[in-house]
Each structure stands twice: as structure tokens, then as C-alpha cells.
Scaffold this active site. Structure first.
Site: not given
Ligand code: NAP
Length: 327
Positions: A160-162, A182, A241-243, A272, A290, A292
Site C-alpha cells: 500500500g502507501r507505506i 490480496r 512496522i505495521a501492528r 503493547e 512504536h 515508526g
């Protein structure tokens, strides 16, 4: 004697830049928290009970149990791009608009993914800990031998964007890029990112760096567990770096401890702000809290966009009724 209608009340759940808060204060009565606090559902309901809107952090939960107690609430502005803290169906049912801050943090977060890749492979934080502990007694040819980054295969889960911003940086390192989503991205994006679409198994098998940039959802929870880690190369690194929750932290600890992968760089964790003691004890993982998107300029841009969204969602300002980033 003139009677003025009371101004809508807005809650800001965590500290925000003063000048950005002033923009909210032009329109609303603002209650702002002056310290960071992890809010329970009950506390969220109590804080939001008499509010029309809120600017929230990405760990502040809103679900049906909260919304059942917030009759005045009309809009929530999440101060981040991820929104797994929000139950979108419940918000929709309650008629509450939700917004996020996509776009303004892509490049900063992509820089950070590279920071973790480089730090994990070249043992930057491990080397610094070792030096600060007074262990360095002179030049040694054999200390801190790491993996190369240059020329290795970069695998991006979530183009995606990142993910695209991460991929665009790879050409300077002469790294082939493979990705999995996907759905395949447009040919122009693949060309711009010099990235090749592969299935999930190929990505796990061929990548030297597996970088996670998917949102946390029911479909991505524990997307990387024992089987996926076993499918990766022994010399490969996992970067998240997502979740937290996308990776099964217990399975990752086992893989790192047994050196079934070379290492990891993690900015996010399943529970977290708790980081398992077993993970803290490992040297082959770089751990960050966290951060990023945490450059000053980007955090200001995120705060400003969240406030733009809330002002518009509550029918004020130049975009009244048309918040730019409805989720
Ligand atoms: P985005 O533009 O929506 O990109 C997400 C990508 O993930 C899409 O390409 C999507 O493609 C893919 N995806 C979604 N579900 C998938 C699945 N089940 N399997 C495979 N691919 C899947 O989001 P973004 O702006 O790049 O942000 C991504 C995430 O990064 C955010 O949701 C946030 O949680 C996290 N983030 C973290 C930090 C930090 O501080 N560490 C900072 C910013 C963002 P398809 O829909 O085609 O599958």
C-alpha cells in the site's frame, strides 16, 4: 441579554501540539489530556459521555459498549493511519463519522522500516549495547558479523502507501523487490517500485527481508506464525512496522531463540506496551517503542490532519461536512 448556544465539547485523549489545539479551540470547548494514558473501554465511555467529537490515539478503543454511553458523539478523528482500535460497524450503527491520517506519514514510516532492516542486519543496537557495556578492548576482525542488505531480496507484505515508499528506496541498495497483497497493484506502481507480484509462499521462501505493512484485521491477525517463520530462510530477517498481533510473538521468540531466522526488527508488539521478557533477553532482535511515524514534522502533519478532519466532520471550517479522510 443574549443567550449563546453552548459550543460542542471535544476530547483530545493525549497531548497534542499547542498551536494545533488552538485551531480546535476556535470552534469547540476542548478538554485535553496532558499525559499519555492507556484508556480502558470504561474510561473511554466516561470521557466521551458528554462529548460531540474526539481526537484519539491509535490505541484508544471505541466499540459498541463505549458508544452505548455516548449519545452526543458525532465524530472521531484517529491520529494515525491504522484504525484497529475502532469498531467501524459499531461506529456506523451509531452514526459516528470516523477519520484517519493516511498519506502524511508514508515516507517517514518507510525510512523507519529501513532503519530497522539496517539495524537488525548490521547489529547496530546490539553493537552499541556491547560497546557501552565496556566490552570493546580493541579492533577485532570477527566481532558483530552480520548480514548484508545490499543486493538482497526485499519482500513486502502489504504494497500500500507505506509498502510502496519502502520499495522505492530499494533501488539504491540494488535490491530486487517482491511483494504480496490480496490484489495486485496497478502496472504503473509495480514499474515505479520495480516490484514483482508473488504469492504469499514465494514471498516467504525467497525474501531476505520480510517487511510487514498490512493493517491489523481479522484477516491479518497472526498472519506470521510458526509455519510462516519456518518457511523463511535461515538468513532472513522479519521487520514489523505495521501492528502488533499480525505476528504471533510467542512463535517469533521461539524462532529467534533457535536461530531459525537470522533476526528481526520490531516497532510493534502483540500486547503493547508490554514486551515479553524472553524477547528482551534476545540479541538478534531490534526493539523500538512504536515510533515508526515519529519524526517531529510528520507527527505535526498527523496532528494537523486529524484536527482538520474533526473540524470538518463537525460541520465547521472550510471543508464543513466534507472531512478529507473518512474511513
Ligand atoms: P494501505 O495503503 O491501506 O496498505 C495496506 C496494504 O496491505 C494494501 O496494499 C493491502 O492490499 C494490503 N493488505 C491488506 N490486508 C491484507 C491481507 N489480508 N493480506 C495481504 N495484504 C493485505 O495502508 P498504509 O497506509 O500503507 O499503512 C499500513 C499499516 O501500517 C497501517 O494500517 C498501520 O497499522 C501501520 N502503520 C504503522 C506505523 C508505526 O508507527 N509503526 C505507522 C504508520 C502505519 P490488498 O487490499 O490488495 O490486500
Amino acid at each position: 441579554m443574549s443567550t449563546q448556544a453552548p459550543r460542542p465539547r471535544v476530547w483530545v485523549s493525549r497531548p497534542l501540539f499547542d498551536d494545533v489545539l488552538d485551531r480546535l479551540r476556535e470552534h469547540f470547548d476542548v478538554e485535553v489530556e496532558n499525559g499519555d494514558h492507556d484508556w480502558s473501554h470504561e474510561q473511554m465511555a466516561q470521557k466521551l459521555r458528554d462529548k460531540t467529537g474526539a481526537v484519539l490515539g491509535v490505541a484508544d478503543p471505541v466499540d459498541a459498549s463505549v458508544l452505548a454511553q455516548t449519545p452526543l458523539l458525532r465524530a472521531i478523528a484517529n491520529r494515525g493511519v491504522g484504525y484497529n482500535n475502532l469498531d467501524l460497524d459499531a461506529l456506523k450503527n451509531a452514526g459516528v463519522v470516523a477519520t484517519n491520517t493516511p498519506g502524511v506519514l508514508d515516507e517517514t514510516t518507510a525510512d523507519f522500516a529501513w532503519a530497522l532492516m539496517l539495524a537488525a542486519a548490521r547489529r547496530v543496537t546490539e553493537g552499541e549495547r556491547w560497546l557501552r557495556a565496556g566490552n570493546w578492548k580493541g579492533m577485532s576482525f570477527h566481532i558483530m558479523l552480520g548480514g548484508d542488505v545490499y543486493g538482497k531480496t526485499l519482500g513486502i507484505f502489504g504494497m500500500g502507501r507505506i509498502g510502496q515508499a519502502i520499495a522505492r528506496r530499494a533501488s539504491g541498495f540494488r535490491m530486487p523487490v517482491i511483494y504480496h497483497n490480496r490484489s495486485r497493484v496497478a502496472a504503473g506502481i509495480e514499474e515505479d517500485c520495480e516490484a514483482r507480484y508473488v504469492d504469499r509462499d514465494t514471498l516467504l521462501r525467497d525474501a531476505d527481508f520480510v517487511v510487514l505493512t498490512v493493517p491489523l484485521s481479522a484477516g491479518t491477525r497472526h498472519m506470521i506464525g510458526a509455519a510462516e517463520l519456518a518457511a523463511m530462510k535461515r538468513e532472513a530477517y522479519l521487520i514489523n512496522i505495521a501492528r502488533g498481533g499480525i505476528v504471533d510473538d510467542a512463535a517469533l521468540i521461539a524462532a529467534l531463540r533457535e536461530k531459525r531466522i537470522a533476526g528481526a526488527g520490531l516497532d510493534v508488539f502483540e500486547h503493547e506496551p508490554e514486551v515479553p521478557a524472553e524477547m528482551l533477553a534476545l540479541d538478534n532482535v531490534v526493539l523500538t517503542p512504536h515510533i515508526g511515524s515519529a519524526s517531529l514534522a510528520t507527527r505535526r502533519a498527523m496532528a494537523s490532519l486529524a484536527v482538520d478532519n474533526l473540524i470538518a466532520a463537525l460541520g465547521c471550517g472550510p471543508n464543513a461536512g466534507r472531512p478529507p479522510n473518512v474511513i
